[in-house]
Motif scaffolding. Structure first.
Motif, PDB file in Angstrom:
ATOM      1  N   UNK A  49       0.823  -1.222   0.000  1.00  0.00           N
ATOM      2  CA  UNK A  49       0.000   0.000   0.000  1.00  0.00           C
ATOM      3  C   UNK A  49       0.851   1.262   0.000  1.00  0.00           C
ATOM      4  N   UNK A  50       2.004   1.191   0.629  1.00  0.00           N
ATOM      5  CA  UNK A  50       2.909   2.348   0.626  1.00  0.00           C
ATOM      6  C   UNK A  50       3.439   2.581  -0.786  1.00  0.00           C
ATOM      7  N   UNK A  51       3.807   1.492  -1.450  1.00  0.00           N
ATOM      8  CA  UNK A  51       4.229   1.593  -2.847  1.00  0.00           C
ATOM      9  C   UNK A  51       3.113   2.162  -3.717  1.00  0.00           C
ATOM     10  N   UNK A  52       1.903   1.703  -3.493  1.00  0.00           N
ATOM     11  CA  UNK A  52       0.771   2.177  -4.301  1.00  0.00           C
ATOM     12  C   UNK A  52       0.496   3.662  -4.028  1.00  0.00           C
ATOM     13  N   UNK A  53       0.588   4.067  -2.758  1.00  0.00           N
ATOM     14  CA  UNK A  53       0.392   5.486  -2.429  1.00  0.00           C
ATOM     15  C   UNK A  53       1.374   6.343  -3.213  1.00  0.00           C
ATOM     16  N   UNK A  54       2.648   5.985  -3.119  1.00  0.00           N
ATOM     17  CA  UNK A  54       3.661   6.708  -3.886  1.00  0.00           C
ATOM     18  C   UNK A  54       3.365   6.593  -5.385  1.00  0.00           C
ATOM     19  N   UNK A  55       2.976   5.390  -5.814  1.00  0.00           N
ATOM     20  CA  UNK A  55       2.710   5.139  -7.233  1.00  0.00           C
ATOM     21  C   UNK A  55       1.599   6.031  -7.788  1.00  0.00           C
ATOM     22  N   UNK A  69       1.333  15.373 -20.867  1.00  0.00           N
ATOM     23  CA  UNK A  69       0.294  16.220 -21.455  1.00  0.00           C
ATOM     24  C   UNK A  69      -1.121  15.676 -21.404  1.00  0.00           C
ATOM     25  N   UNK A  70      -1.364  14.711 -20.486  1.00  0.00           N
ATOM     26  CA  UNK A  70      -2.723  14.148 -20.420  1.00  0.00           C
ATOM     27  C   UNK A  70      -3.668  14.997 -19.586  1.00  0.00           C
ATOM     28  N   UNK A  71      -3.115  15.699 -18.584  1.00  0.00           N
ATOM     29  CA  UNK A  71      -4.004  16.429 -17.667  1.00  0.00           C
ATOM     30  C   UNK A  71      -3.327  17.723 -17.223  1.00  0.00           C
ATOM     31  N   UNK A  72      -4.097  18.594 -16.568  1.00  0.00           N
ATOM     32  CA  UNK A  72      -3.493  19.853 -16.110  1.00  0.00           C
ATOM     33  C   UNK A  72      -2.761  19.640 -14.779  1.00  0.00           C
ATOM     34  N   UNK A  73      -2.073  20.677 -14.323  1.00  0.00           N
ATOM     35  CA  UNK A  73      -1.180  20.541 -13.163  1.00  0.00           C
ATOM     36  C   UNK A  73      -1.933  20.343 -11.845  1.00  0.00           C
ATOM     37  N   UNK A  74      -3.236  20.647 -11.845  1.00  0.00           N
ATOM     38  CA  UNK A  74      -3.961  20.507 -10.573  1.00  0.00           C
ATOM     39  C   UNK A  74      -4.133  19.047 -10.166  1.00  0.00           C
ATOM     40  N   UNK A  75      -4.242  18.152 -11.144  1.00  0.00           N
ATOM     41  CA  UNK A  75      -4.488  16.742 -10.801  1.00  0.00           C
ATOM     42  C   UNK A  75      -3.348  16.138  -9.966  1.00  0.00           C
ATOM     43  N   UNK A  76      -2.079  16.254 -10.425  1.00  0.00           N
ATOM     44  CA  UNK A  76      -1.022  15.702  -9.562  1.00  0.00           C
ATOM     45  C   UNK A  76      -0.977  16.364  -8.179  1.00  0.00           C
ATOM     46  N   UNK A  77      -1.336  17.636  -8.108  1.00  0.00           N
ATOM     47  CA  UNK A  77      -1.363  18.301  -6.788  1.00  0.00           C
ATOM     48  C   UNK A  77      -2.429  17.686  -5.895  1.00  0.00           C
ATOM     49  N   UNK A  78      -3.610  17.462  -6.453  1.00  0.00           N
ATOM     50  CA  UNK A  78      -4.700  16.846  -5.681  1.00  0.00           C
ATOM     51  C   UNK A  78      -4.290  15.456  -5.205  1.00  0.00           C
ATOM     52  N   UNK A  79      -3.665  14.688  -6.098  1.00  0.00           N
ATOM     53  CA  UNK A  79      -3.269  13.323  -5.730  1.00  0.00           C
ATOM     54  C   UNK A  79      -2.258  13.368  -4.589  1.00  0.00           C
ATOM     55  N   UNK A  80      -1.266  14.239  -4.728  1.00  0.00           N
ATOM     56  CA  UNK A  80      -0.217  14.303  -3.705  1.00  0.00           C
ATOM     57  C   UNK A  80      -0.799  14.711  -2.347  1.00  0.00           C
ATOM     58  N   UNK A  81      -1.705  15.667  -2.369  1.00  0.00           N
ATOM     59  CA  UNK A  81      -2.332  16.125  -1.123  1.00  0.00           C
ATOM     60  C   UNK A  81      -3.113  14.968  -0.484  1.00  0.00           C
ATOM     61  N   UNK A  82      -3.850  14.236  -1.289  1.00  0.00           N
ATOM     62  CA  UNK A  82      -4.678  13.148  -0.765  1.00  0.00           C
ATOM     63  C   UNK A  82      -3.807  12.031  -0.182  1.00  0.00           C
ATOM     64  N   UNK A  83      -2.774  11.647  -0.924  1.00  0.00           N
ATOM     65  CA  UNK A  83      -1.896  10.560  -0.456  1.00  0.00           C
ATOM     66  C   UNK A  83      -1.223  10.956   0.854  1.00  0.00           C
TER      67      UNK A  83
END
Ligand SMILES: NC(=O)c1ccc[n+]([C@@H]2O[C@H](COP(=O)([O-])OP(=O)(O)OC[C@H]3O[C@@H](n4cnc5c(N)ncnc54)[C@H](O)[C@@H]3O)[C@@H](O)[C@H]2O)c1
Ligand SMILES: [Zn+2]
Length: 345
Positions: free
Chosen positions: A251-257, A269-283
């Motif tokens: 699960x730790x690997x998946x969180x980072x993944x 170029x698949x998505x805008x910069x907000x998506x990785x930010x949201x993911x990082x905040x959630x993880x």
């Protein structure tokens, strides 16, 4: 209170997931005639196994040691002997009571014993409740790699008692949460609401998270297409687990993944910069790692080459075009992968 009932349509026959607090103590009512073997591990036997066996009409308790290192053919062979000793025949029922290791190992034994006994899953870890107990994949590891031997064996029914999560260790809860938020990013934004992430809300959290898996496996029971979406975060995740010498839990690997998959999605170029930010905040809110803390990028890349999900020599990733918009991308370059890993040191 009536159980939440989720009907799953599967090739080998439909089955129900029943989710209800306290259902473990009532599981006996659902037992059919015939011999029952409750198979669990040495941690869960004293917590729940003994009580369950006492509540069932004609049941025997069988235990395996606790740990992924026992998800082996040797353990399956021991289970066969225990089944014979218990007098189990094809009309009997095997109940797997435990996390994903018990479910996979005991499920494989049930699938092959006398060409298949009745099989009931009672998942006890968050991961097993929302992920491994549904979809019919069972199997064991070989010394050469994880999950290399297996079968599809649909359960007759899955009983989910969120109350048992009270005894689940914190680290295991967080690891299960990695799959829960993965399901959130794939198909249900509601799961990303942190007010749901606690024991009190566990019945709803589990119901919504498992629904995502149910929807996917019903559409693609044999993993020919969209079931692969469930591997979001797993190409990076498995590689990190392996490169850490399994110091990192799955699960730790998946969180980072998930964080890495978000970055890669944006970088190509698949998505805008907000998506990785949201993911990082959630993880990071879940308490899972978002950085590699010194794990070597090249070693992680090399480990990706041995992932059995790698198809015909190309690196293949599940990425996101946006929240709940997964897509399979073939042919990601090494430079793009290394770039993401170096950026997350
Ligand atoms: N079949 C599938 O589709 C599928 C999907 C995902 C993962 N898996 C497999 O699942 C396994 C991981 O499952 P897991 O994360 O549940 O690990 P696990 O089965 O090892 O359980 C984790 C730990 O928590 C303990 N535990 C479980 N429930 C508990 C409870 N209620 N109270 C106290 N302790 C409890 C277990 O004894 C164990 O020590 C891996 O082998 C993986 O390959 C299978
Ligand atoms: Zn996983």
């Amino acid at each position: 209170m009536a159980a939440d009932r989720i009907r799953v349509t599967a090739p080998g026959g439909d089955y129900d997931l029943l989710i209800e607090q306290g259902i473990l103590s009532r599981a006996g009512q659902a037992a059919s005639a015939g011999k029952i073997v409750v198979a669990t591990n040495t941690t869960l036997a004293p917590l729940y196994g003994q009580k369950l066996v006492t509540a069932l009409p004609d049941a025997v308790l069988v235990t395996i040691p606790d740990g992924e290192q026992y998800k082996t053919l040797e353990t399956v062979a021991r289970l066969y002997s225990d089944f014979v000793a218990a007098g189990l025949d094809r009309s009997g029922t095997v109940i797997a009571l435990g996390g994903g290791v018990v479910g996979d190992t005991v499920g494989f034994a049930a699938a092959s014993y006398m060409r298949g006994a009745r099989f009931i899953q009672i998942p006890t870890s968050l991961l097993a409740m929302v992920d491994s107990s549904v979809g019919g994949k069972v199997g064991v590891d070989l010394p050469q790699g994880k999950n290399l031997v297996g079968a599809f064996k649909q359960p007759d029914v899955v009983f989910i008692d969120p109350d048992v999560l009270k005894t689940l260790p914190e680290r295991e809860w967080r690891c299960g949460m990695a799959e829960v938020i993965k399901h959130g990013f794939l198909a249900d934004e509601g799961l990303l609401d942190s007010t749901l992430w606690n024991l009190e809300c566990a019945p709803e959290l589990v119901r919504r998270a498992v629904q995502v898996k149910v929807d996917v496996v019903q559409q693609d029971p044999y993993e020919q297409n969209i079931r692969a979406h469930l591997n979001l975060g797993h190409t990076f995740g498995h590689a990190v687990e392996q490169a850490s010498g399994y110091q990192w839990a799955h699960g730790e690997g998946v969180g980072f993944g998930l964080v890495a998959a978000g970055r890669l999605s944006h970088n190509i170029g698949l998505c805008d910069a907000r998506l990785p930010e949201t993911i990082e905040k959630t993880v990071s809110e879940v308490g899972l790692p978002t950085r590699l803390n010194g794990l070597d990028s090249e070693a992680i890349y090399a480990a990706m080459g041995t992932d059995k999900k790698r198809q015909s020599g190309k690196l293949r990733f599940v990425l996101l075009r946006g929240l709940c918009q997964p897509t399979l991308v073939e042919d990601v370059t090494k430079a793009a992968v290394i770039d993401v890993l170096k950026g997350l040191q």
